[in-house]
Design an enzyme around this catalytic site. Structure first.
Site, PDB file in Angstrom:
ATOM      1  N   SER A 277      47.754  36.316   3.233  1.00 20.03           N
ATOM      2  CA  SER A 277      46.995  36.108   2.000  1.00 20.03           C
ATOM      3  C   SER A 277      47.979  36.226   0.835  1.00 20.03           C
ATOM      4  O   SER A 277      49.050  36.824   0.977  1.00 20.03           O
ATOM      5  CB  SER A 277      45.915  37.196   1.889  1.00 20.03           C
ATOM      6  OG  SER A 277      45.431  37.275   0.563  1.00 20.03           O
TER       7      SER A 277
ATOM      8  N   TYR B 211      43.392  45.913   2.262  1.00 22.51           N
ATOM      9  CA  TYR B 211      43.473  44.489   2.627  1.00 22.51           C
ATOM     10  C   TYR B 211      44.863  43.942   2.290  1.00 22.51           C
ATOM     11  O   TYR B 211      45.519  43.316   3.130  1.00 22.51           O
ATOM     12  CB  TYR B 211      42.383  43.697   1.890  1.00 22.51           C
ATOM     13  CG  TYR B 211      42.390  42.219   2.210  1.00 22.51           C
ATOM     14  CD1 TYR B 211      41.806  41.744   3.377  1.00 22.51           C
ATOM     15  CD2 TYR B 211      42.988  41.302   1.349  1.00 22.51           C
ATOM     16  CE1 TYR B 211      41.816  40.384   3.678  1.00 22.51           C
ATOM     17  CE2 TYR B 211      42.999  39.944   1.643  1.00 22.51           C
ATOM     18  CZ  TYR B 211      42.411  39.486   2.804  1.00 22.51           C
ATOM     19  OH  TYR B 211      42.429  38.141   3.099  1.00 22.51           O
TER      20      TYR B 211
HETATM   21  P1  NAP Z   1      35.033  35.532   7.274  1.00 21.44           P
HETATM   22  O1  NAP Z   1      34.176  34.358   6.948  1.00 21.44           O
HETATM   23  O2  NAP Z   1      34.607  36.897   6.861  1.00 21.44           O
HETATM   24  O3  NAP Z   1      35.338  35.511   8.831  1.00 21.44           O
HETATM   25  C1  NAP Z   1      36.059  36.541   9.439  1.00 21.44           C
HETATM   26  C2  NAP Z   1      35.835  36.500  10.913  1.00 21.44           C
HETATM   27  O4  NAP Z   1      36.458  37.677  11.491  1.00 21.44           O
HETATM   28  C3  NAP Z   1      34.347  36.564  11.265  1.00 21.44           C
HETATM   29  O5  NAP Z   1      34.088  35.713  12.361  1.00 21.44           O
HETATM   30  C4  NAP Z   1      34.171  38.020  11.647  1.00 21.44           C
HETATM   31  O6  NAP Z   1      33.124  38.262  12.547  1.00 21.44           O
HETATM   32  C5  NAP Z   1      35.498  38.319  12.315  1.00 21.44           C
HETATM   33  N1  NAP Z   1      35.684  39.768  12.401  1.00 21.44           N
HETATM   34  C6  NAP Z   1      35.621  40.668  11.405  1.00 21.44           C
HETATM   35  N2  NAP Z   1      35.725  41.901  11.894  1.00 21.44           N
HETATM   36  C7  NAP Z   1      35.853  41.793  13.234  1.00 21.44           C
HETATM   37  C8  NAP Z   1      35.966  42.723  14.293  1.00 21.44           C
HETATM   38  N3  NAP Z   1      35.942  44.039  14.078  1.00 21.44           N
HETATM   39  N4  NAP Z   1      36.078  42.257  15.556  1.00 21.44           N
HETATM   40  C9  NAP Z   1      36.058  40.939  15.804  1.00 21.44           C
HETATM   41  N5  NAP Z   1      35.942  39.999  14.841  1.00 21.44           N
HETATM   42  C10 NAP Z   1      35.832  40.434  13.571  1.00 21.44           C
HETATM   43  O7  NAP Z   1      36.477  35.376   6.624  1.00 21.44           O
HETATM   44  P2  NAP Z   1      37.395  34.076   6.388  1.00 21.44           P
HETATM   45  O8  NAP Z   1      37.429  33.846   4.955  1.00 21.44           O
HETATM   46  O9  NAP Z   1      37.050  33.002   7.336  1.00 21.44           O
HETATM   47  O10 NAP Z   1      38.817  34.711   6.770  1.00 21.44           O
HETATM   48  C11 NAP Z   1      39.591  34.304   7.867  1.00 21.44           C
HETATM   49  C12 NAP Z   1      41.009  34.793   7.645  1.00 21.44           C
HETATM   50  O11 NAP Z   1      41.556  34.181   6.467  1.00 21.44           O
HETATM   51  C13 NAP Z   1      41.129  36.294   7.413  1.00 21.44           C
HETATM   52  O12 NAP Z   1      42.307  36.760   8.034  1.00 21.44           O
HETATM   53  C14 NAP Z   1      41.255  36.418   5.916  1.00 21.44           C
HETATM   54  O13 NAP Z   1      41.921  37.606   5.541  1.00 21.44           O
HETATM   55  C15 NAP Z   1      42.073  35.186   5.617  1.00 21.44           C
HETATM   56  N6  NAP Z   1      41.999  34.708   4.222  1.00 21.44           N
HETATM   57  C16 NAP Z   1      40.844  34.169   3.742  1.00 21.44           C
HETATM   58  C17 NAP Z   1      40.812  33.700   2.435  1.00 21.44           C
HETATM   59  C18 NAP Z   1      39.566  33.076   1.845  1.00 21.44           C
HETATM   60  O14 NAP Z   1      39.578  32.733   0.657  1.00 21.44           O
HETATM   61  N7  NAP Z   1      38.500  32.892   2.599  1.00 21.44           N
HETATM   62  C19 NAP Z   1      41.951  33.782   1.624  1.00 21.44           C
HETATM   63  C20 NAP Z   1      43.109  34.344   2.135  1.00 21.44           C
HETATM   64  C21 NAP Z   1      43.123  34.797   3.458  1.00 21.44           C
HETATM   65  P3  NAP Z   1      31.610  38.373  12.029  1.00 21.44           P
HETATM   66  O15 NAP Z   1      31.161  36.956  11.895  1.00 21.44           O
HETATM   67  O16 NAP Z   1      30.971  39.132  13.118  1.00 21.44           O
HETATM   68  O17 NAP Z   1      31.650  39.113  10.718  1.00 21.44           O
END
Ligand code: NAP
Length: 248
Positions: free
Chosen positions: A155, A168
């Protein structure tokens, strides 16, 4: 070639076994569907079986290879769990061609002085320790593949710290560090490629939790940033190793 507009050949990921953590929602779900569309057999890891089953059904309905489902809570996994998973995948597939560490939690937005110690430990466990355990246990399977690619998710706050991003941000610095250490260790001694991907602001539930007042229609969707994921997990990024790549 700009990886942000990368268009894979129809069979670019054919015969690849790709494990994606957090595959039930957000970016992970879209990448799982995308990998399957280009021929991969995906291993869907996540904590909610129902969400994983929905992704499974979507892949099968679209004519993709039958996925595998791994219900696993990264908050509570132990080395025995990840070794057990590796043994199961070894007998089922014999190798692993791609590993996307995508699952993460945001934790609190709070100053370090007032950050909940319990939340801190949970964020580090899910975002960092779980990725270490999985990577270590799955290494023999990755070594058995012809062109294995490991991708960690970083990130912007994992490159430049910002107030109130707490565990984070620190977890993403650790992720960049884990990628660099592993990449240096594997340099020239292994076929395994290791890189980070930074999705950038993307329309998911995590982003909405971090920026509740934001106009989400201005954000890229997971589908928009999919090309860089497909590129990093597939054969066309063959020379890329030890890098932190922006998806937008
Ligand atoms: P998201 O929609 O919150 O999805 C995260 C996923 O991780 C969900 O499927 C969640 O499961 C799963 N997860 C969370 N805790 C878990 C656990 N204890 N065991 C197993 N699975 C778990 O987030 P996202 O935005 O797609 O993020 C994906 C990645 O991109 C992350 O690494 C995040 O830090 C990174 N990122 C995102 C952004 C952004 O703007 N979206 C920006 C920079 C980096 P549940 O569905 O059960 O909650």
């Amino acid at each position: 070639m700009d990886h942000k507009t990368y268009q894979p050949a129809a069979d670019a990921l054919k015969d690849r076994i790709i494990l994606i953590t957090g595959a039930g929602d957000g970016i992970g779900k879209t990448v799982a569907l995308g990998c399957a569309r280009y021929g991969a057999t995906v291993v869907l890891l996540g904590r909610q079986q129902k969400k994983l089953e929905a992704v499974y059904d979507e892949i099968v309905a679209a004519g993709g290879a039958q996925p595998a489902i791994v219900p696993m809570n990264l908050l509570t996994i132990t080395p025995d769990d990840t070794v057990g998973l590796a043994n199961t995948l070894l007998s089922e597939f014999g190798r692993l061609d791609g590993l996307l560490h995508n699952a993460a939690v945001l934790g609190e937005r709070a100053p370090i002085e007032h950050y909940s110690p319990n939340v801190w430990l949970e964020v580090m466990q899910i975002n960092v320790n779980a990725a270490f355990l999985l990577t270590q246990s799955l290494m023999p399977l990755l070594k058995a593949a012809y062109d294995p690619s490991v991708v960690f998710t970083t990130s912007g706050v994992g490159r430049k710290g910002k107030a109130f991003w707490g565990a984070y941000a620190v977890s993403k610095f650790a992720t960049e560090g884990m990628m660099q250490v592993l990449a240096d260790e594997l340099d020239e001694s292994s076929r395994i490629r290791v890189n980070c991907i930074n999705p950038g602001g993307t329309r998911t539930k995590m982003r909405a939790a971090a920026f509740p007042a934001e106009d989400t229609t201005k954000l890229k969707t997971p589908q928009d940033i999919l090309p860089t994921y497909l590129w990093l997990l597939g054969p066309d990024s063959h020379a890329i190793h030890g890098q932190s790549v922006d998806a937008q």
